[in-house]
Design an enzyme around this catalytic site. Structure first.
Site, PDB file in Angstrom:
ATOM      1  N   CYS A 140       4.724  -3.997   3.776  1.00  0.00           N
ATOM      2  CA  CYS A 140       5.275  -3.443   5.007  1.00  0.00           C
ATOM      3  C   CYS A 140       4.463  -2.234   5.462  1.00  0.00           C
ATOM      4  O   CYS A 140       4.636  -1.124   4.947  1.00  0.00           O
ATOM      5  CB  CYS A 140       6.731  -3.063   4.782  1.00  0.00           C
ATOM      6  SG  CYS A 140       7.456  -2.238   6.201  1.00  0.00           S
ATOM      7  N   CYS A 143       6.493   0.640   6.922  1.00  0.00           N
ATOM      8  CA  CYS A 143       7.210   1.460   5.927  1.00  0.00           C
ATOM      9  C   CYS A 143       6.238   2.389   5.197  1.00  0.00           C
ATOM     10  O   CYS A 143       6.548   3.547   4.956  1.00  0.00           O
ATOM     11  CB  CYS A 143       7.883   0.594   4.867  1.00  0.00           C
ATOM     12  SG  CYS A 143       8.730  -0.852   5.488  1.00  0.00           S
ATOM     13  N   ASP A 144       5.075   1.866   4.824  1.00  0.00           N
ATOM     14  CA  ASP A 144       4.217   2.581   3.863  1.00  0.00           C
ATOM     15  C   ASP A 144       2.876   3.045   4.430  1.00  0.00           C
ATOM     16  O   ASP A 144       2.151   3.780   3.749  1.00  0.00           O
ATOM     17  CB  ASP A 144       3.951   1.671   2.646  1.00  0.00           C
ATOM     18  CG  ASP A 144       5.246   1.262   1.966  1.00  0.00           C
ATOM     19  OD1 ASP A 144       6.181   2.083   1.942  1.00  0.00           O
ATOM     20  OD2 ASP A 144       5.338   0.122   1.477  1.00  0.00           O
TER      21      ASP A 144
END
Ligand code: NDP
Length: 318
Positions: A140, A143-144
């Site tokens: 992701c 997200c990261d």
């Protein structure tokens, strides 16, 4: 029915909180089915890991995935959906009312159940990929990606997700290597063009990831094979701090497989153009039953159909 434990009885239970789950909730609540919705681990589903959504009608300027899902949640709540955080850990569809267990404890019996559990990102299956999960390996970018600002990263995959992730990361990172196993991208033309237009995305066609390497501190690079098996095969290494998987998804159907008919890839099979599964009173909507379209809008549409199918079942028994 289970005995010796408290079982809550509900009319309509919705499992999952992506576009399918929330849309089913909006329709079910407006039809007075008093839906109870369990969000699952990631409230809002896969779209909460997306950046800009530009193709969902009604948002002419685009909208971020998390904002869109928050809007859907509010709309479902506005009509009285009982939204709960929790995971359905097992089901018993052997008799009506169908039962589900929440977080391994509480049991709920429901007259109608709508499954909208979506799908989960696929990994390559390399042991070294496991080793660096959480310390360099991610599925992701939204997200990261933040953790890799100014660094070099790789994205594996050739579909729309891979292109979207690469484009997103190109705004944060120094260089993005897009590792594609074929000699072409599968993504839509518009996404391909954006990838080719980005000055810091390096597309590596006909490359496969052989191994990830690094130290206990984290990932340091990736070993790649180009045209493996061909006479001109070659091997290279690229230095990256982050490795992002974007090679498709697996439907979240493990807990249902004892009762529901699934296809070879694990997607729930529904009857004709309806959302009816092989178990009366159990319906499936969204990515969990759709290996083909897998769009926010098509998931929402099937959530709507599932609520209408559930209402018909509850009123007319079919
Ligand atoms: P796809 O199934 O479309 O693409 C998966 C990609 O991963 C393919 O290029 C495939 O290669 C590659 N792949 C699969 N397994 C491996 C492996 N073991 N090693 C290397 N590469 C591998 O999945 P997506 O998640 O990209 O997209 C799913 C659906 O969602 C699609 O319909 C897509 O259009 C849609 N989508 C739409 C978006 C948008 O409109 N904004 C954004 C994201 C997704 P190969 O081509 O060789 O099979």
């Amino acid at each position: 029915m289970a005995t010796g434990k408290m079982t809550e009885r509900v009319k309509c239970l919705i499992i999952g909180s992506g576009p399918a789950g929330y849309t089913a909730a909006i329709y079910a609540a407006r039809a007075n089915l008093a839906p109870v919705l369990y969000t699952g681990l990631r409230a809002g589903g896969q779209l909460t890991t997306t950046t800009e959504v530009e193709n969902f009608p009604g948002y002419p300027e685009g909208v971020t995935g998390p904002v869109m899902m928050e809007d859907m949640r509010k709309q479902a709540e506005r009509f009285g959906t009982n939204i709960r955080f929790g995971i359905v850990t097992s089901v018993d569809f052997s008799a009506a009312p169908r039962e589900v267990t929440i977080d391994g404890g509480q049991t709920i019996a429901a007259d109608a159940i709508i499954i909208a559990t979506g799908a989960t990102a696929r990994y390559l299956g390399l042991p070294s990929e496991e080793r660096f999960r959480g310390s360099g390996v991610s599925a992701c970018a939204t997200c990261d990606g933040f953790f890799y600002r100014g660094k070099d990263v790789a994205v594996v995959g050739g579909g729309d997700t891979a292109c979207e992730e690469a484009i997103y990361l190109s705004g944060l990172c120094r260089e993005v290597h897009l590792i594609v196993r074929k000699n072409h991208l599968r993504a839509s033309k518009v996404m391909q063009q954006r990838v080719f237009d980005a000055p810091n995305i390096n597309v590596l066609f006909e490359h496969n990831t052989v191994e990830l390497f690094g130290t206990d501190m984290g990932l340091e690079g990736v070993r790649l094979a180009r045209r493996a098996g061909e006479p001109d095969a070659s091997f290279t290494e690229i230095r990256v701090d982050g490795f992002f998987l974007a090679i498709g998804h697996v439907p979240n159907t493990d807990i249902f497989k004892e009762y529901l008919q699934l296809d070879a890839a694990g997607y729930i099979i529904t009857e004709g153009t309806s959302t009816r599964t092989n178990v009366p009173g159990v319906f499936a909507a969204g990515d969990v039953m759709d290996p083909v379209y897998r769009q926010g809008i098509t998931s929402a549409a099937s959530g709507c159909k599932a609520a209408i199918d559930a209402e018909r079942y509850l009123v007319m028994g079919c």
